[in-house]
Design an enzyme around this catalytic site. Sequence first.
Site, PDB file in Angstrom:
ATOM      1  N   LEU A  98      15.633  28.033   8.434  1.00  0.00           N
ATOM      2  CA  LEU A  98      14.839  27.443   7.350  1.00  0.00           C
ATOM      3  C   LEU A  98      15.697  26.901   6.214  1.00  0.00           C
ATOM      4  CD1 LEU A  98      13.108  30.492   7.992  1.00  0.00           C
ATOM      5  CD2 LEU A  98      11.415  28.938   7.037  1.00  0.00           C
ATOM      6  N   GLU A 137      17.813  21.946   1.668  1.00  0.00           N
ATOM      7  CA  GLU A 137      17.388  21.363   0.402  1.00  0.00           C
ATOM      8  C   GLU A 137      16.004  20.813   0.704  1.00  0.00           C
ATOM      9  OE1 GLU A 137      18.661  21.322  -2.570  1.00  0.00           O
ATOM     10  OE2 GLU A 137      20.555  22.298  -2.081  1.00  0.00           O
ATOM     11  N   THR A 146       9.455  19.582   9.040  1.00  0.00           N
ATOM     12  CA  THR A 146       8.350  19.142   8.190  1.00  0.00           C
ATOM     13  C   THR A 146       7.597  17.973   8.811  1.00  0.00           C
ATOM     14  OG1 THR A 146       7.941  17.963   6.106  1.00  0.00           O
ATOM     15  CG2 THR A 146      10.150  17.796   6.972  1.00  0.00           C
ATOM     16  N   ASP A 147       6.353  17.799   8.402  1.00  0.00           N
ATOM     17  CA  ASP A 147       5.591  16.626   8.866  1.00  0.00           C
ATOM     18  C   ASP A 147       6.112  15.333   8.226  1.00  0.00           C
ATOM     19  OD1 ASP A 147       4.677  17.041   6.254  1.00  0.00           O
ATOM     20  OD2 ASP A 147       2.543  16.968   6.764  1.00  0.00           O
ATOM     21  N   GLU A 148       6.952  15.470   7.184  1.00  0.00           N
ATOM     22  CA  GLU A 148       7.404  14.265   6.464  1.00  0.00           C
ATOM     23  C   GLU A 148       8.307  13.380   7.324  1.00  0.00           C
ATOM     24  OE1 GLU A 148       8.352  14.893   2.329  1.00  0.00           O
ATOM     25  OE2 GLU A 148       7.138  16.706   2.263  1.00  0.00           O
ATOM     26  N   TYR A 169      15.114  13.118   1.719  1.00  0.00           N
ATOM     27  CA  TYR A 169      14.774  14.449   2.251  1.00  0.00           C
ATOM     28  C   TYR A 169      14.270  14.343   3.682  1.00  0.00           C
ATOM     29  CZ  TYR A 169      11.772  18.476   3.309  1.00  0.00           C
ATOM     30  OH  TYR A 169      11.158  19.549   3.935  1.00  0.00           O
ATOM     31  N   SER A 214      16.861  13.324   6.179  1.00  0.00           N
ATOM     32  CA  SER A 214      17.812  14.389   6.543  1.00  0.00           C
ATOM     33  C   SER A 214      17.155  15.400   7.481  1.00  0.00           C
ATOM     34  CB  SER A 214      18.379  15.071   5.292  1.00  0.00           C
ATOM     35  OG  SER A 214      17.374  15.812   4.630  1.00  0.00           O
ATOM     36  N   LYS A 215      15.877  15.683   7.269  1.00  0.00           N
ATOM     37  CA  LYS A 215      15.176  16.612   8.176  1.00  0.00           C
ATOM     38  C   LYS A 215      15.006  15.973   9.554  1.00  0.00           C
ATOM     39  CE  LYS A 215      13.686  20.183   7.446  1.00  0.00           C
ATOM     40  NZ  LYS A 215      14.288  21.558   7.483  1.00  0.00           N
ATOM     41  N   ASN A 272       2.436  20.539   3.994  1.00  0.00           N
ATOM     42  CA  ASN A 272       2.784  21.156   2.701  1.00  0.00           C
ATOM     43  C   ASN A 272       2.294  22.597   2.619  1.00  0.00           C
ATOM     44  OD1 ASN A 272       2.835  18.196   2.206  1.00  0.00           O
ATOM     45  ND2 ASN A 272       3.330  18.832   0.127  1.00  0.00           N
ATOM     46  N   TYR A 291       1.905  11.731 -10.479  1.00  0.00           N
ATOM     47  CA  TYR A 291       2.633  10.503 -10.138  1.00  0.00           C
ATOM     48  C   TYR A 291       1.664   9.386  -9.752  1.00  0.00           C
ATOM     49  CZ  TYR A 291       6.874  13.447  -9.570  1.00  0.00           C
ATOM     50  OH  TYR A 291       7.929  14.314  -9.745  1.00  0.00           O
ATOM     51  N   GLY A 341       9.202   5.183  -3.173  1.00  0.00           N
ATOM     52  CA  GLY A 341       9.007   5.449  -1.732  1.00  0.00           C
ATOM     53  C   GLY A 341       7.958   6.516  -1.461  1.00  0.00           C
TER      54      GLY A 341
HETATM   55  P1  NAD Z   1      13.130  26.427  -0.517  1.00  0.00           P
HETATM   56  O1  NAD Z   1      13.824  25.300  -1.202  1.00  0.00           O
HETATM   57  O2  NAD Z   1      12.153  27.266  -1.265  1.00  0.00           O
HETATM   58  O3  NAD Z   1      14.212  27.433   0.087  1.00  0.00           O
HETATM   59  C1  NAD Z   1      15.363  27.005   0.730  1.00  0.00           C
HETATM   60  C2  NAD Z   1      16.300  28.201   0.866  1.00  0.00           C
HETATM   61  O4  NAD Z   1      17.483  27.754   1.542  1.00  0.00           O
HETATM   62  C3  NAD Z   1      16.744  28.785  -0.473  1.00  0.00           C
HETATM   63  O5  NAD Z   1      16.673  30.197  -0.429  1.00  0.00           O
HETATM   64  C4  NAD Z   1      18.190  28.314  -0.612  1.00  0.00           C
HETATM   65  O6  NAD Z   1      19.004  29.212  -1.352  1.00  0.00           O
HETATM   66  C5  NAD Z   1      18.615  28.247   0.839  1.00  0.00           C
HETATM   67  N1  NAD Z   1      19.707  27.282   1.025  1.00  0.00           N
HETATM   68  C6  NAD Z   1      19.782  26.003   0.559  1.00  0.00           C
HETATM   69  N2  NAD Z   1      20.953  25.449   0.902  1.00  0.00           N
HETATM   70  C7  NAD Z   1      21.637  26.366   1.616  1.00  0.00           C
HETATM   71  C8  NAD Z   1      22.891  26.390   2.255  1.00  0.00           C
HETATM   72  N3  NAD Z   1      23.708  25.328   2.203  1.00  0.00           N
HETATM   73  N4  NAD Z   1      23.269  27.502   2.920  1.00  0.00           N
HETATM   74  C9  NAD Z   1      22.462  28.585   2.972  1.00  0.00           C
HETATM   75  N5  NAD Z   1      21.250  28.630   2.367  1.00  0.00           N
HETATM   76  C10 NAD Z   1      20.855  27.546   1.697  1.00  0.00           C
HETATM   77  O7  NAD Z   1      12.469  25.764   0.772  1.00  0.00           O
HETATM   78  P2  NAD Z   1      11.105  26.112   1.504  1.00  0.00           P
HETATM   79  O8  NAD Z   1      10.007  25.368   0.865  1.00  0.00           O
HETATM   80  O9  NAD Z   1      11.004  27.582   1.681  1.00  0.00           O
HETATM   81  O10 NAD Z   1      11.375  25.431   2.911  1.00  0.00           O
HETATM   82  C11 NAD Z   1      12.018  26.145   3.974  1.00  0.00           C
HETATM   83  C12 NAD Z   1      12.115  25.248   5.185  1.00  0.00           C
HETATM   84  O11 NAD Z   1      10.812  24.814   5.584  1.00  0.00           O
HETATM   85  C13 NAD Z   1      12.932  23.978   4.938  1.00  0.00           C
HETATM   86  O12 NAD Z   1      13.685  23.715   6.087  1.00  0.00           O
HETATM   87  C14 NAD Z   1      11.876  22.906   4.725  1.00  0.00           C
HETATM   88  O13 NAD Z   1      12.344  21.637   5.124  1.00  0.00           O
HETATM   89  C15 NAD Z   1      10.767  23.395   5.642  1.00  0.00           C
HETATM   90  N6  NAD Z   1       9.395  23.010   5.265  1.00  0.00           N
HETATM   91  C16 NAD Z   1       8.948  23.226   3.989  1.00  0.00           C
HETATM   92  C17 NAD Z   1       7.624  22.897   3.673  1.00  0.00           C
HETATM   93  C18 NAD Z   1       7.061  23.160   2.291  1.00  0.00           C
HETATM   94  O14 NAD Z   1       5.939  22.745   2.008  1.00  0.00           O
HETATM   95  N7  NAD Z   1       7.762  23.855   1.414  1.00  0.00           N
HETATM   96  C19 NAD Z   1       6.789  22.333   4.636  1.00  0.00           C
HETATM   97  C20 NAD Z   1       7.298  22.118   5.921  1.00  0.00           C
HETATM   98  C21 NAD Z   1       8.603  22.474   6.231  1.00  0.00           C
HETATM   99  P1  TYD Z   2       5.534  17.955  -3.677  1.00  0.00           P
HETATM  100  O1  TYD Z   2       4.985  19.292  -4.017  1.00  0.00           O
HETATM  101  O2  TYD Z   2       6.829  17.529  -4.295  1.00  0.00           O
HETATM  102  O3  TYD Z   2       5.615  17.895  -2.079  1.00  0.00           O
HETATM  103  P2  TYD Z   2       5.936  16.623  -1.100  1.00  0.00           P
HETATM  104  O4  TYD Z   2       6.438  15.494  -1.894  1.00  0.00           O
HETATM  105  O5  TYD Z   2       6.980  17.198  -0.217  1.00  0.00           O
HETATM  106  O6  TYD Z   2       4.643  16.339  -0.421  1.00  0.00           O
HETATM  107  O7  TYD Z   2       4.456  16.852  -4.041  1.00  0.00           O
HETATM  108  C1  TYD Z   2       3.130  16.894  -3.510  1.00  0.00           C
HETATM  109  C2  TYD Z   2       2.405  15.662  -4.007  1.00  0.00           C
HETATM  110  O8  TYD Z   2       2.261  15.763  -5.433  1.00  0.00           O
HETATM  111  C3  TYD Z   2       3.170  14.365  -3.757  1.00  0.00           C
HETATM  112  O9  TYD Z   2       2.242  13.327  -3.461  1.00  0.00           O
HETATM  113  C4  TYD Z   2       3.854  14.084  -5.087  1.00  0.00           C
HETATM  114  C5  TYD Z   2       2.876  14.656  -6.100  1.00  0.00           C
HETATM  115  N1  TYD Z   2       3.500  15.169  -7.360  1.00  0.00           N
HETATM  116  C6  TYD Z   2       3.029  14.732  -8.595  1.00  0.00           C
HETATM  117  O10 TYD Z   2       2.082  13.912  -8.682  1.00  0.00           O
HETATM  118  N2  TYD Z   2       3.639  15.215  -9.730  1.00  0.00           N
HETATM  119  C7  TYD Z   2       4.670  16.101  -9.671  1.00  0.00           C
HETATM  120  O11 TYD Z   2       5.197  16.496 -10.754  1.00  0.00           O
HETATM  121  C8  TYD Z   2       5.123  16.562  -8.397  1.00  0.00           C
HETATM  122  C9  TYD Z   2       6.261  17.537  -8.290  1.00  0.00           C
HETATM  123  C10 TYD Z   2       4.499  16.070  -7.255  1.00  0.00           C
END
Ligand code: NAD
Ligand code: TYD
Length: 348
Positions: free
Chosen positions: A81, A84, A130-132, A155, A158-159, A184, A212, A288
Amino acid sequence: MKILVTGGAGFIGSHVVRRFVQSYPKYHIYNLDALTYAGNLENLSDIKEYSNYTFIKGDITNEEFINGIFHKYNFDGVIHLAAESHVDRSIADPMAFVKTNVIGTVNLLNAARDCWENDFENKRFYHISTDEVYGALGEVGLFTELTAYDPNSPYSASKASSDHFVRAYGETYNMPYVITNCSNNYGPNHFPEKLIPLFINNIINNRPLPVYGDGNYTRDWLYVVDHARAIDLVFHKGKNAETYNIGGFNEWKNIDLVKLLCKQMDSKLNRPVGESEKLITYVKDRPGHDLRYAIDASKINKELGWEPSVTFKEGLVKTIDWYLSNKEWLKNVTSGKYKEYYNIQYNN
Ligand code: NAD
Ligand code: TYD
């Protein structure tokens, strides 16, 4: 079974680590995390003393270190997981995303391949994505596992790249892998740079809610504990070399979600109805900005029997309650560097 979870101190990772440590006393869970701004060991304070849990501080971009821990512990499985994870930060600094999300993933793949020495019996590399990666949908349609990759942000690019590497290691070296692409997430321990926790924190502090563009962007929201349940299921029952989409069947336009959140916060904070909505401020759009994400999660539903267990209304209440009872956590993560980030991102 020895399982390496990377990024376990982050938002989703901490829920995954907790679930595995508590549900599988016979497994040993190694949580490898660099503790970047997004990593926080407070997220796991309740399980840190468990005897089947070990925290390892380290960076997945450090090849020598990663090879070293694979040889030291000889993991049976990896749940990857660490990443960034914030689109806005990827726009400001794409290279950090290339380093961690692409190079870090390839380091882990190389270490797993070399350590397992092509004897992949009972081994599994599980990549969380991610779905992104699928890009943006118009007003209709859903992402399926067959949707072509079309990432729009640094982002998601890179994923997407890391997903391709995982698949390529499957094809080229027979690495046993599985990938999930999730929508999300929201819930406890979410860093307040993402929409829901940022807005909860701003409502608590009576700060503007920066929407936004016109706010008509759509996301599909899933409660984080349901994502952790899906990860558990896919890790144990998912088919090798398959991708599964995970989603909440729960699409919301940002502006509608923000208004619902404002209503719930007014009620929790005993504020007059409509008070928090006054904080909504339309700001410059994200470059974007993907219009809409929506997941077709029927494959994981039909093949593995997974579906979300928490409705959005329940999940949002649980989330708000968690933030209101964890003000110290919020205070700790929003001090210091967070202020710098906030001022640059929101220009105030
Ligand atoms: P997050 O940013 O909350 O946590 C990321 C963690 O990775 C942190 O604890 C950070 O310290 C660690 N990390 C970052 N760089 C590192 C490195 N170089 N080496 C070791 N550890 C490192 O992220 P999240 O929201 O918990 O997402 C976790 C995973 O799930 C990611 O791969 C993300 O792409 C994926 N994901 C997230 C969402 C979402 O909505 N948050 C949805 C789908 C998929
Ligand atoms: P975000 O939580 O950053 O997730 P993602 O971009 O990965 O979907 O954003 C969710 C949605 O909310 C996205 O359409 C961008 C919007 N957004 C705002 O309108 N204002 C904000 O300050 C942030 C962080 C996101």
